[in-house]
Design a protein around this motif. Sequence first.
Motif, PDB file in Angstrom:
ATOM      1  N   ILE A   1       0.778  -1.198   0.004  1.00 54.86           N
ATOM      2  CA  ILE A   1      -0.032   0.036   0.039  1.00 54.86           C
ATOM      3  C   ILE A   1       0.858   1.268   0.069  1.00 54.86           C
ATOM      4  O   ILE A   1       1.898   1.177  -0.029  1.00 54.86           O
ATOM      5  CB  ILE A   1      -0.816  -0.042   1.101  1.00 54.86           C
ATOM      6  CG1 ILE A   1      -0.308  -0.187   2.529  1.00 54.86           C
ATOM      7  CG2 ILE A   1      -2.029  -1.118   0.828  1.00 54.86           C
ATOM      8  CD1 ILE A   1      -1.241  -0.106   3.459  1.00 54.86           C
ATOM      9  N   GLY A   2       0.269   2.485   0.123  1.00 56.01           N
ATOM     10  CA  GLY A   2       0.778   3.782  -0.110  1.00 56.01           C
ATOM     11  C   GLY A   2       2.141   3.929   0.871  1.00 56.01           C
ATOM     12  O   GLY A   2       3.051   4.675   0.547  1.00 56.01           O
ATOM     13  N   ALA A   3       1.913   3.522   1.779  1.00 52.38           N
ATOM     14  CA  ALA A   3       2.995   3.736   2.744  1.00 52.38           C
ATOM     15  C   ALA A   3       3.505   2.691   3.792  1.00 52.38           C
ATOM     16  O   ALA A   3       2.531   1.784   4.200  1.00 52.38           O
ATOM     17  CB  ALA A   3       2.572   4.998   3.925  1.00 52.38           C
TER      18      ALA A   3
ATOM     19  N   GLY B   1       5.133  15.329  -5.479  1.00 51.42           N
ATOM     20  CA  GLY B   1       4.029  15.030  -4.719  1.00 51.42           C
ATOM     21  C   GLY B   1       4.190  14.987  -3.300  1.00 51.42           C
ATOM     22  O   GLY B   1       5.404  14.671  -3.119  1.00 51.42           O
ATOM     23  N   VAL B   2       2.994  15.210  -2.363  1.00 50.78           N
ATOM     24  CA  VAL B   2       3.700  15.123  -0.880  1.00 50.78           C
ATOM     25  C   VAL B   2       2.102  15.053  -0.478  1.00 50.78           C
ATOM     26  O   VAL B   2       1.174  15.369  -0.498  1.00 50.78           O
ATOM     27  CB  VAL B   2       4.126  16.730  -0.492  1.00 50.78           C
ATOM     28  CG1 VAL B   2       3.287  17.539  -0.791  1.00 50.78           C
ATOM     29  CG2 VAL B   2       4.508  16.572   1.053  1.00 50.78           C
ATOM     30  N   PRO B   3       2.186  13.879   0.588  1.00 49.02           N
ATOM     31  CA  PRO B   3       0.997  13.780   1.276  1.00 49.02           C
ATOM     32  C   PRO B   3       0.578  14.923   2.134  1.00 49.02           C
ATOM     33  O   PRO B   3       1.316  15.533   2.695  1.00 49.02           O
ATOM     34  CB  PRO B   3       1.343  12.407   2.283  1.00 49.02           C
ATOM     35  CG  PRO B   3       3.082  12.381   2.552  1.00 49.02           C
ATOM     36  CD  PRO B   3       3.429  13.205   1.305  1.00 49.02           C
ATOM     37  N   VAL B   4      -0.830  15.012   2.197  1.00 48.25           N
ATOM     38  CA  VAL B   4      -1.100  16.192   2.788  1.00 48.25           C
ATOM     39  C   VAL B   4      -2.735  15.907   3.514  1.00 48.25           C
ATOM     40  O   VAL B   4      -3.438  14.847   3.279  1.00 48.25           O
ATOM     41  CB  VAL B   4      -1.564  17.293   1.900  1.00 48.25           C
ATOM     42  CG1 VAL B   4      -2.556  16.865   0.903  1.00 48.25           C
ATOM     43  CG2 VAL B   4      -1.681  18.741   2.269  1.00 48.25           C
TER      44      VAL B   4
ATOM     45  N   VAL C   1       4.909   6.362  -1.584  1.00 52.16           N
ATOM     46  CA  VAL C   1       4.876   6.738  -2.793  1.00 52.16           C
ATOM     47  C   VAL C   1       3.639   7.552  -2.488  1.00 52.16           C
ATOM     48  O   VAL C   1       2.598   7.508  -2.650  1.00 52.16           O
ATOM     49  CB  VAL C   1       4.742   5.696  -3.691  1.00 52.16           C
ATOM     50  CG1 VAL C   1       4.426   6.249  -5.104  1.00 52.16           C
ATOM     51  CG2 VAL C   1       6.017   4.842  -3.720  1.00 52.16           C
ATOM     52  N   PRO C   2       3.962   9.010  -2.765  1.00 51.18           N
ATOM     53  CA  PRO C   2       2.785  10.001  -2.453  1.00 51.18           C
ATOM     54  C   PRO C   2       1.857   9.848  -3.528  1.00 51.18           C
ATOM     55  O   PRO C   2       0.446   9.827  -3.115  1.00 51.18           O
ATOM     56  CB  PRO C   2       3.538  11.202  -2.472  1.00 51.18           C
ATOM     57  CG  PRO C   2       5.151  11.209  -1.989  1.00 51.18           C
ATOM     58  CD  PRO C   2       5.388   9.958  -2.429  1.00 51.18           C
ATOM     59  N   HIS C   3       2.392   9.507  -4.807  1.00 49.76           N
ATOM     60  CA  HIS C   3       1.222   9.610  -5.859  1.00 49.76           C
ATOM     61  C   HIS C   3       0.618   8.114  -5.784  1.00 49.76           C
ATOM     62  O   HIS C   3       0.977   7.614  -6.739  1.00 49.76           O
ATOM     63  CB  HIS C   3       1.858   9.820  -6.976  1.00 49.76           C
ATOM     64  CG  HIS C   3       2.588  11.329  -7.223  1.00 49.76           C
ATOM     65  ND1 HIS C   3       1.559  12.336  -7.389  1.00 49.76           N
ATOM     66  CD2 HIS C   3       3.526  11.722  -7.594  1.00 49.76           C
ATOM     67  CE1 HIS C   3       2.257  13.250  -7.639  1.00 49.76           C
ATOM     68  NE2 HIS C   3       3.551  12.893  -7.648  1.00 49.76           N
ATOM     69  N   HIS C   4      -0.049   7.750  -4.973  1.00 46.04           N
ATOM     70  CA  HIS C   4      -0.413   6.315  -4.543  1.00 46.04           C
ATOM     71  C   HIS C   4      -2.276   6.437  -4.485  1.00 46.04           C
ATOM     72  O   HIS C   4      -2.514   7.399  -3.973  1.00 46.04           O
ATOM     73  CB  HIS C   4       0.117   5.621  -3.410  1.00 46.04           C
ATOM     74  CG  HIS C   4      -0.421   4.226  -3.519  1.00 46.04           C
ATOM     75  ND1 HIS C   4      -1.400   3.890  -2.879  1.00 46.04           N
ATOM     76  CD2 HIS C   4       0.403   3.372  -3.519  1.00 46.04           C
ATOM     77  CE1 HIS C   4      -1.545   2.518  -3.003  1.00 46.04           C
ATOM     78  NE2 HIS C   4      -0.397   2.144  -3.483  1.00 46.04           N
TER      79      HIS C   4
END
Lengths: 292, 292, 292, 292
Positions: free
Chosen positions: B68-70, B283-286, B91-94
């Motif tokens: 999964i994403g993180a 990209g960055v998680p937000v 992977v931020p763009h997930h």
Amino acid sequence: MSEVADLPTNWGRWGEHDERGTLNLITAEVRAQAVAEARTGRTVSISRPMPTSPIAAGPFAHPGADSIGAMQAVLFTGASPRGTAELIMMVPHHPEVTHLDSLVHQVVDGQVYPGIAFEEVVTPAGYRHGSTAVFADGILTRGVLVDLAADGPLPEGHGVTGADLEKACARAGVEMRSGDALVLRGGWNYAASRDRRIPGLTLDAVTWMHQHDVAIYAGDIGDGRPPVDPRVPGPLHRVALARLGMPLIDVADPTELAAACAEEGRSTFLFVAAPPRLGTASGVPVNPLAIF
Amino acid sequence: MSEVADLPTNWGRWGEHDERGTLNLITAEVRAQAVAEARTGRTVSISRPMPTSPIAAGPFAHPGADSIGAMQAVLFTGASPRGTAELIMMVPHHPEVTHLDSLVHQVVDGQVYPGIAFEEVVTPAGYRHGSTAVFADGILTRGVLVDLAADGPLPEGHGVTGADLEKACARAGVEMRSGDALVLRGGWNYAASRDRRIPGLTLDAVTWMHQHDVAIYAGDIGDGRPPVDPRVPGPLHRVALARLGMPLIDVADPTELAAACAEEGRSTFLFVAAPPRLGTASGVPVNPLAIF
Amino acid sequence: MSEVADLPTNWGRWGEHDERGTLNLITAEVRAQAVAEARTGRTVSISRPMPTSPIAAGPFAHPGADSIGAMQAVLFTGASPRGTAELIMMVPHHPEVTHLDSLVHQVVDGQVYPGIAFEEVVTPAGYRHGSTAVFADGILTRGVLVDLAADGPLPEGHGVTGADLEKACARAGVEMRSGDALVLRGGWNYAASRDRRIPGLTLDAVTWMHQHDVAIYAGDIGDGRPPVDPRVPGPLHRVALARLGMPLIDVADPTELAAACAEEGRSTFLFVAAPPRLGTASGVPVNPLAIF
Amino acid sequence: MSEVADLPTNWGRWGEHDERGTLNLITAEVRAQAVAEARTGRTVSISRPMPTSPIAAGPFAHPGADSIGAMQAVLFTGASPRGTAELIMMVPHHPEVTHLDSLVHQVVDGQVYPGIAFEEVVTPAGYRHGSTAVFADGILTRGVLVDLAADGPLPEGHGVTGADLEKACARAGVEMRSGDALVLRGGWNYAASRDRRIPGLTLDAVTWMHQHDVAIYAGDIGDGRPPVDPRVPGPLHRVALARLGMPLIDVADPTELAAACAEEGRSTFLFVAAPPRLGTASGVPVNPLAIF
């Protein structure tokens, strides 16, 4: 620290299974007063920039950057690139990364806030209690800059006391209220000062924060290195975080904030921290904002 | 897309080297009006929680979670643990991570906004232009919920038009203003809908956003999969991001926001996004917040 | 390199879908002669040690190590550790890591050996052709040390020719045979020589290897940096690997091997390379052994 | 295990600071006899293939693969790719990865072989004693296949005894000699049998290995799960590794080896293990070879 009697504590204050700690102090009234601080919408970051390094740079990049808090690999997205994407690796609790500690971060006497056995909460994949999950909706409250570096950085090895905090508040004409975010400026750059005796808070300062019911701490200094008082090493982590249940923002950078406060003619602002919803960790990178 | 004439564009509108794109629309006046939206200080997250998985869990953990994403590894911090710390990989763009796209994310015809050759901006370690560095002080503006799912999720494969957006605004009694954050709710969970025809925006909807000078987009739907209009695949990324210079918040979750708007009796709020200051990525998680 | 006519090639020699390249030259007869080289069982590593660095060392470790080929995080395995375990991250194609290149590593004119379009073989998760999967049973053959540094390191910027190789073989009284592993010693430490003109092989040397049907190359030098002949940059990667289908062991270290050969009074040995069975990559760290 | 008296041990046998353990048994004579086993040069891998998964696959790949022992990200190497490169992440001690345990892997009573306090050897970046550094020149010795699965897989939950080993040796007409590598086949696939009672060695079998001075163990079974004898859980790790100082190859796969031994009409061979020279870990992926 067994010889230190009467350490301040909030264990039990909000129940035996509490995960919010001093965030409980941010009441509806505190919130309403906090947003009243926002007038122009000017935002100032209280975070250091987070430098990234290529990940073990490989044959196609210039290698050699120091090991730092976050690393990045640019990923293949097509023989003719369709877009860009990266893999990011980070250790949030890194002395170059502005990050928010959750309550599971500090273990004292085999326990974490508010007195739960560490073995019961830790797994190789994350934590069952006291993790960053509690920050899901962000943190919003009134922020107060307490500037100890108005006349220059704190002296090397200085132990910050409650009196120091009191004096700085008086000088700024501000009074700490229950539920406030205390943003401390000592004028130090932690990452650039490894070889020096970094100033830090004493137990007395933590007791002062407890008496004023501070909800969250952010600072460019925290626990001194080496400890400013060897009898009570690490009072911010071992007392404020672990016993008061106070989330800490380590490695903040209030330099721009101090300049903005001077320009705005006030030391208070709307404080907002909204880290990514990484819900199983003991720390998460954060960019706390002061909103004027 | 060469057959599509007259794609809306902002290339050149704010100069040949601009990195802020439609964030330029957030003027001092817009900011002042935005903070006026904050009255009680209630905060609502517009982010999905970011689940983490153990990293290749190893011999001491239960393995088997999906990629999964993180991912997260709990680190050794002492034979008797002194505290807790983790390594985070993401992977931020997930498609399971709420993230903020910077302008370098999308390449069109070998170029990125506002017309710079991709080769000139990309390195194996990050980007020289259009990266997440521009988000250093966060994004603050007025937010508007445009709820297309008030009567249930959008139909499978639906292509959202400007008229759809217009109608939803009228129904909510709100008018989109220059510099606003448009928060779109389609009622879909991207990550859980891989096998279905996910609805998405049409070029017409992007043109509508351009006409209303939207500053930033956040939504639980974005570009449809498969494309809702094969003649213009990916208008949100390939036109709004790449040509208008509009930062996108992908994989947002406005479910709680819609409930809060109903309770508060309004569709507007103070919108604040303050992602970690990761300054070299696309990209960055937000965790974007709506503040009432 | 279009102006260079008649580049040596093996495209088609073993079929249009071949993945073994010059490893096809290691016949049953070659193997039988190879094991006859092993008499005492003395083993010598032809690999550099692979230094590891803590991964973004975090708050409990001394930070600051340079970004290097492999990074390591010691994992939590229990509040009272039950054992030890680590997460390892590495970029095999790193100038400090002894690694084995598979045939998909080098793209020429949009193709990989033996003439397959790159787009057809690459995925974000690995390769469909020419990957390290072919090394599953290890590589065993006769090894020959060709020592160009018997009288000291090669001069800076030297371009190694076929005559150089021939002369070194004659001096050692050894003849290169079809299927041999050629272990080249130039006396250089690639990682420590970034600021110098590192010597390398010329196309002439690669042609010599082709004429002698060398099966695999290992060396402490490879392609010069900068190219020793700008007309044919990177002949080892762009011709030997990509056109001859010859696996390369980059960043080898035959220093101990040269000493052992001197002691043993011979330049030939049993060569065994048995990298981890990582079956989807374009490179894998390896510790090739010389067995006497 | 304090109630179990007289556990076999080699603590002190080769000194108080020894790091080689039973590898000390591989003498010059053992080596010479080992290479005499190699006649045709046929190689057989005793390793499982190591599957890789995309790392949190991202927007341009098919997501969803289970978390497994090694993960891989294909890196950007140019807008028109110049070559290919990957980032590899792995947890060597993973139940799907054939790996070689070093002596620091197992902690008993706060100590590691040969009686050194764990606190003294562990750092967040690796180990000061008993690490994989000792495998620098590879491991070469005579290998002996002990096939307990000639008539089918061992029964579920079976506890392998010394008599089992003795019987299998007699059946194969082979005698275990000091310094040998014991390759055990139980006919089980550890990774595919998580829900079953996996057979394992008893303390009696470990004692038998000690009496025969086995130098290294490799097997498709090891310590049973759950323990085959609850009074002595994990005898292979807690006694053979930790007290005898015997390196273990976990999660081996001798399926092809058993077929090859049948074809060759013998159970002995030249055993070579040459893992990457990763010198600071407690485990490293390895592809052990049997050479006939």
